[in-house]
Design a protein around this motif. Structure first.
Motif, PDB file in Angstrom:
ATOM      1  N   TYR A  73       0.740  -1.061   0.129  1.00  0.00           N
ATOM      2  CA  TYR A  73      -0.009  -0.041   0.073  1.00  0.00           C
ATOM      3  C   TYR A  73       0.944   1.141   0.045  1.00  0.00           C
ATOM      4  CZ  TYR A  73      -3.973  -3.039   1.006  1.00  0.00           C
ATOM      5  OH  TYR A  73      -5.061  -3.917   0.898  1.00  0.00           O
ATOM      6  N   PRO A  74       1.991   1.351   0.958  1.00  0.00           N
ATOM      7  CA  PRO A  74       2.744   2.538   1.062  1.00  0.00           C
ATOM      8  C   PRO A  74       3.396   2.842  -0.620  1.00  0.00           C
ATOM      9  CG  PRO A  74       3.103   1.318   3.005  1.00  0.00           C
ATOM     10  CD  PRO A  74       2.202   0.501   1.858  1.00  0.00           C
ATOM     11  N   ARG A 101      -2.681   9.680  -0.989  1.00  0.00           N
ATOM     12  CA  ARG A 101      -2.584   9.324   0.259  1.00  0.00           C
ATOM     13  C   ARG A 101      -2.489   7.606   0.555  1.00  0.00           C
ATOM     14  NH1 ARG A 101      -7.079  12.458   2.218  1.00  0.00           N
ATOM     15  NH2 ARG A 101      -7.518  10.350   3.173  1.00  0.00           N
ATOM     16  N   TYR A 102      -2.024   7.076   1.715  1.00  0.00           N
ATOM     17  CA  TYR A 102      -1.979   5.661   1.910  1.00  0.00           C
ATOM     18  C   TYR A 102      -3.373   5.332   2.304  1.00  0.00           C
ATOM     19  CZ  TYR A 102      -1.278   1.778   5.105  1.00  0.00           C
ATOM     20  OH  TYR A 102      -1.329   0.232   5.500  1.00  0.00           O
ATOM     21  N   GLN A 103      -4.151   6.041   2.963  1.00  0.00           N
ATOM     22  CA  GLN A 103      -5.597   5.817   3.250  1.00  0.00           C
ATOM     23  C   GLN A 103      -6.357   5.786   2.087  1.00  0.00           C
ATOM     24  OE1 GLN A 103      -6.666   4.739   6.375  1.00  0.00           O
ATOM     25  NE2 GLN A 103      -8.594   4.150   5.071  1.00  0.00           N
ATOM     26  N   TYR A 137     -10.635  -1.494  -0.866  1.00  0.00           N
ATOM     27  CA  TYR A 137     -11.925  -1.884  -0.252  1.00  0.00           C
ATOM     28  C   TYR A 137     -12.974  -1.744  -1.141  1.00  0.00           C
ATOM     29  CZ  TYR A 137     -15.489  -2.194   3.252  1.00  0.00           C
ATOM     30  OH  TYR A 137     -16.418  -2.754   3.909  1.00  0.00           O
ATOM     31  N   ARG A 138     -13.067  -0.482  -1.498  1.00  0.00           N
ATOM     32  CA  ARG A 138     -14.441  -0.373  -2.422  1.00  0.00           C
ATOM     33  C   ARG A 138     -14.214  -1.419  -3.936  1.00  0.00           C
ATOM     34  NH1 ARG A 138     -12.922   5.474  -1.992  1.00  0.00           N
ATOM     35  NH2 ARG A 138     -14.139   6.159  -0.054  1.00  0.00           N
TER      36      ARG A 138
END
Length: 187
Positions: A150-151, A160-162, A169-170
């Motif tokens: 992810y990073p 952004r990471y989030q 997820y989506r």
């Protein structure tokens, strides 16, 4: 003389002048194409890699800043992108060769039924993936096919990471809703 012209074109590019960048592309692309086809004997792949490289240069021109030897910088970058592609390809191939061969023997009927199931599942998967937004498809490919963390994805896409986690997820949620694959790949 040529070096000075390339520097002037790059400086125009830094100011956002698309015409200068188009001229820079026209002057360097043919040379880079010949150079990289010596490393990869696949004209289409080389074309794709170089186009990606030129897009990255345009998008990141401000981060790159002033270049003293434009031609050398582009050559080094083209070489680097080709070598990265070769490394990634070899990594994928080595993973495939390390997979153990199946030790089971199946009848012709079992193989036919399995092939039909696999074909249907692949078709469902392609349909489901194509229903995703382009950004989610790109991130899923990077996460699960290229096996990037992810990073790493956040760094590559400059998000952004989030945001990366949210996109994954989506996308997975959408894939479960869109297809019958949830029965097969229940988490």
């Amino acid at each position: 003389m040529m070096t000075e012209k390339l520097i002037a074109l790059w400086e125009g590019t830094l100011r956002g002048n698309e015409r200068d960048y188009a001229q820079l592309h026209a002057k360097l692309y043919p040379k880079l194409f010949v150079f990289t086809t010596r490393m990869l004997d696949d004209d289409d792949l080389v074309n794709d890699l170089l186009q990606d490289l030129f897009i990255k240069f345009w998008e990141n021109r401000e981060k790159i800043g002033t270049i003293r030897n434009v031609e050398a910088y582009f050559y080094r970058s083209a070489r680097s992108i080709v070598l990265n592609h070769i490394r990634l390809t070899k990594h994928r191939e080595s993973k495939l060769t390390l997979m153990p061969a199946p030790s089971l023997v199946f009848s012709a009927e079992e193989i036919m039924v399995s092939n039909e199931s696999d074909s249907l599942m692949k078709q469902q998967m392609v349909t489901a993936l194509n229903s995703l937004p382009a950004k989610q498809r790109e991130i899923l490919t990077m996460r699960f096919y290229d096996e990037l963390s992810y990073p790493q994805i956040a760094d590559i896409l400059k998000i952004r990471y989030q945001s990366v986690i949210n996109h994954v997820y989506r996308a997975v949620q959408t894939l479960r809703q869109v297809s019958d694959l949830s029965a097969v790949y229940a988490a």
